[in-house]
Scaffold this active site. Structure first.
Site, PDB file in Angstrom:
ATOM      1  N   ASP A 239       0.832  -1.198   0.000  1.00  0.00           N
ATOM      2  CA  ASP A 239       0.000   0.000   0.000  1.00  0.00           C
ATOM      3  C   ASP A 239       0.874   1.258   0.000  1.00  0.00           C
ATOM      4  O   ASP A 239       1.896   1.317   0.685  1.00  0.00           O
ATOM      5  CB  ASP A 239      -0.894  -0.014   1.241  1.00  0.00           C
ATOM      6  CG  ASP A 239      -1.889   1.112   1.271  1.00  0.00           C
ATOM      7  OD1 ASP A 239      -2.721   1.198   0.344  1.00  0.00           O
ATOM      8  OD2 ASP A 239      -1.850   1.923   2.219  1.00  0.00           O
TER       9      ASP A 239
ATOM     10  N   GLU B  89      14.613 -15.357  -0.094  1.00  0.00           N
ATOM     11  CA  GLU B  89      15.029 -16.417   0.816  1.00  0.00           C
ATOM     12  C   GLU B  89      14.028 -17.579   0.830  1.00  0.00           C
ATOM     13  O   GLU B  89      14.366 -18.686   1.257  1.00  0.00           O
ATOM     14  CB  GLU B  89      15.132 -15.874   2.251  1.00  0.00           C
ATOM     15  CG  GLU B  89      16.207 -14.821   2.465  1.00  0.00           C
ATOM     16  CD  GLU B  89      16.099 -14.201   3.863  1.00  0.00           C
ATOM     17  OE1 GLU B  89      15.279 -14.706   4.669  1.00  0.00           O
ATOM     18  OE2 GLU B  89      16.811 -13.218   4.126  1.00  0.00           O
TER      19      GLU B  89
END
Length: 567
Positions: free
Chosen positions: A220, A271
């Site tokens: 956002d 990751e």
């Protein structure tokens, strides 16, 4: 024929990352499905209705915020990023939703709100209780005021929700004190992203949801976290009022420091297995878009130019060609979107003249041509779904839902309405209809609904359209099926988006892969056989799908069709 640049950097078909051509369905949790009868949608309700999204043909679901929140801005005022608001359920309900979505083959994207928190967040409450200059206050943007006694705001910035972007606090001893920045509502204080502790906070939040199985994040106000050094005044007009030059954004948006944040976040996402992704909500000039989707930053950024396009051939051509060209610069896919929880629904937007605004809601004295709006909305959707990249759908658009204007003022919750009296965004957030003859049209078992639903929603309910040839729901289902079958969203080597020249005035013809999508923006039918190239001639390309029925080879006014061509 006029060619755009090739579709964005390609990958081998067997290694196509899911987000590059995904169809993502946005769920606004308050308004999707209510399981407990309190009139507000919740996570168990969403879980129970996930089959609808899967059967529609979407690849992923994006959930607007469901975190703990006082709901002053529809959940975008977050009080706890690691928990579920009791109105919506529990963390166990979130886990169940994610698990069920994955069973159905749907990825799950959650909203992250990093520009600001709720004023009820424990960190802001600690900041209010602490002294000026303390570590607690440094989590947010507190500043001394201007004027002889600090009685004036630190600068002239204006809130996106109207009015000043600063609010003065009362200190512990009862005296007027510092001011804090809120680019949105007063209950949404901005974080200080110059503070490493804020970076650590959100790194932990990302890992929290990634560990729970989230496949990505919609960010956002992705262009808003980092403010310009020194917090300078905005430009002013001749009367001294803060203004934004045409084609620009406010001085507090689109500052270069945000890109370091996204490089940090990209490393975190990388990751994890499964091509976890980020898409940014950034209302920025087109020229800035490539900076957000460089290979080590975000995966996508919303292309709002298409959403803002008027019903006009030249506007559509620009809204297609320029984002593709810019995305190519950095090897990113583009995104396509027509509606979301912040703008007037496109089935209503297109029922107005070309200069009608797309945001700030619909007032009761504005009366669109509903039939024309829906016809154009269906056509614009077919154009969008034929383009390479990913497409974002907003809940209820597959039903052809209109914007709701007739909401009593006392029931409106949008802070823009409360602060400035504009209609606000509640009209696109009215709970959606599932069953035409059920209480609250199937939204809630008790008939409760936090916003009133108009009578027309009964006619547009999902069960009234399912299996009905020509319905908007079936149009979307068939378009998504063909989109997947013909790999229209994919980025393949040598796969160009091509504008067909020589078509009649007011007609747009775009070829992508094996499909030419023809859009008739005029008030008269177009004979498809008269189109140039592979679309027309003695043996015109067969019609795969049309937004309005093609009869005797004539595409109706305000309609679009997909034509199949052999490569």
């Amino acid at each position: 024929m006029n060619h755009t640049s090739p579709a964005s950097t390609t990958l081998d078909a067997d290694h196509q990352q899911w987000w590059r051509d995904a169809v993502v369905y946005q769920v606004y949790p308050r308004s999707f499905a209510d399981s407990d009868g309190d009139g507000m949608g919740d996570l168990p309700g969403i879980t129970a209705r996930l089959d609808h999204i899967a059967e529609l043909g979407a690849d992923a679901v994006w959930l607007s915020p469901f975190y703990t929140s006082p709901q002053n801005d529809g959940g975008y005022d977050v009080a706890d990023y690691r928990d579920v608001d009791p109105r919506f359920g529990t963390l166990a309900d979130a886990d169940e939703l994610i698990a069920r979505a994955h069973e159905l083959g749907l990825k799950v994207i959650v909203d992250i709100v990093p520009n600001h928190s709720s004023s009820e967040h424990v960190l802001f409450q600690k900041a209010l209780a602490a002294a000026p200059g303390s570590p607690e206050r440094d989590m947010y943007l507190f500043r001394e005021g201007r004027g002889d006694h600090g009685e004036l705001p630190p600068n002239n910035w204006q809130s996106i929700f109207h009015g000043d972007a600063w609010t003065r606090v009362t200190e512990a001893d009862g005296t007027p004190g510092q001011w804090y920045l809120h680019l949105f509502d007063t209950t949404q204080p901005d974080f200080n992203w110059e503070n490493p502790a804020v970076h650590e906070l959100f790194a932990d939040v990302l890992r929290f949801w990634l560990d729970r199985g989230a496949d990505g994040f919609r960010v956002d106000v992705a262009h808003g976290m980092v403010k310009p050094e020194g917090l300078p005044d905005s430009p002013v007009d001749s009367e001294g009022m803060a203004v934004v030059p045409e084609g620009e954004v406010p001085v507090y948006f689109d500052n270069d420091g945000v890109h370091a944040i996204y490089r940090e976040w990209r490393a975190i996402l990388d990751e994890y297995p499964g091509d976890r992704m980020m898409v940014g909500e950034a209302w920025i000039p087109e020229r800035s878009m490539p900076k957000y989707v460089r290979p080590d930053e975000m995966h996508q950024v919303f292309n709002f130019g298409y959403l803002q396009s008027r019903w006009d051939v030249d506007a559509f051509r620009h809204a297609i060609a320029e984002p593709l060209r810019l995305a190519d610069e950095v090897g990113a896919p583009t995104t396509w979107v027509l509606s979301n929880h912040d703008v007037i629904r496109h089935a209503t937007r297109y029922g107005f003249g070309p200069e009608h605004r797309f945001g700030e809601g619909l007032s009761r004295d504005e009366h669109p041509d509903a039939e024309l709006g829906l016809a154009r909305a269906r056509a614009a959707t077919l154009l969008m779904l034929a383009l390479p990249g990913s497409a974002y759908l907003y809940q209820g658009e597959e039903l052809g839902l209109p914007e709701v204007a007739d909401i009593p003022d006392e029931l409106r919750e949008d802070p823009a309405h409360k602060r400035a009296g504009v209609p606000g965004r509640d009209g696109c957030r009215v709970p959606i209809p599932w069953e035409g003859d059920a209480p609250a049209y199937g939204f809630s078992p008790t008939g409760n609904s936090w916003l009133p639903q108009p009578v027309v929603f009964g006619e547009l309910a999902a069960d009234r359209q399912r299996g009905v040839a020509g319905s908007t729901l079936e149009l979307y289902r068939e378009a998504l099926r063909l989109r997947r079958e013909l790999r229209l969203g994919a980025h393949r080597p040598g796969d160009e988006v091509t504008f067909v020249d020589g078509v009649p005035e007011g007609v747009l013809a775009v070829q992508h892969g094996e499909v030419i999508v023809v859009v008739n923006t005029t008030a008269q039918p177009v004979q498809l056989s008269t189109l140039p190239g592979p679309a027309g001639g003695d043996r015109p390309a067969p019609v795969l799908l049309a937004s309005s029925a093609v009869q005797d080879g004539r595409l109706p006014a305000d309609a679009a069709a997909w034509l199949r061509v052999r490569l």
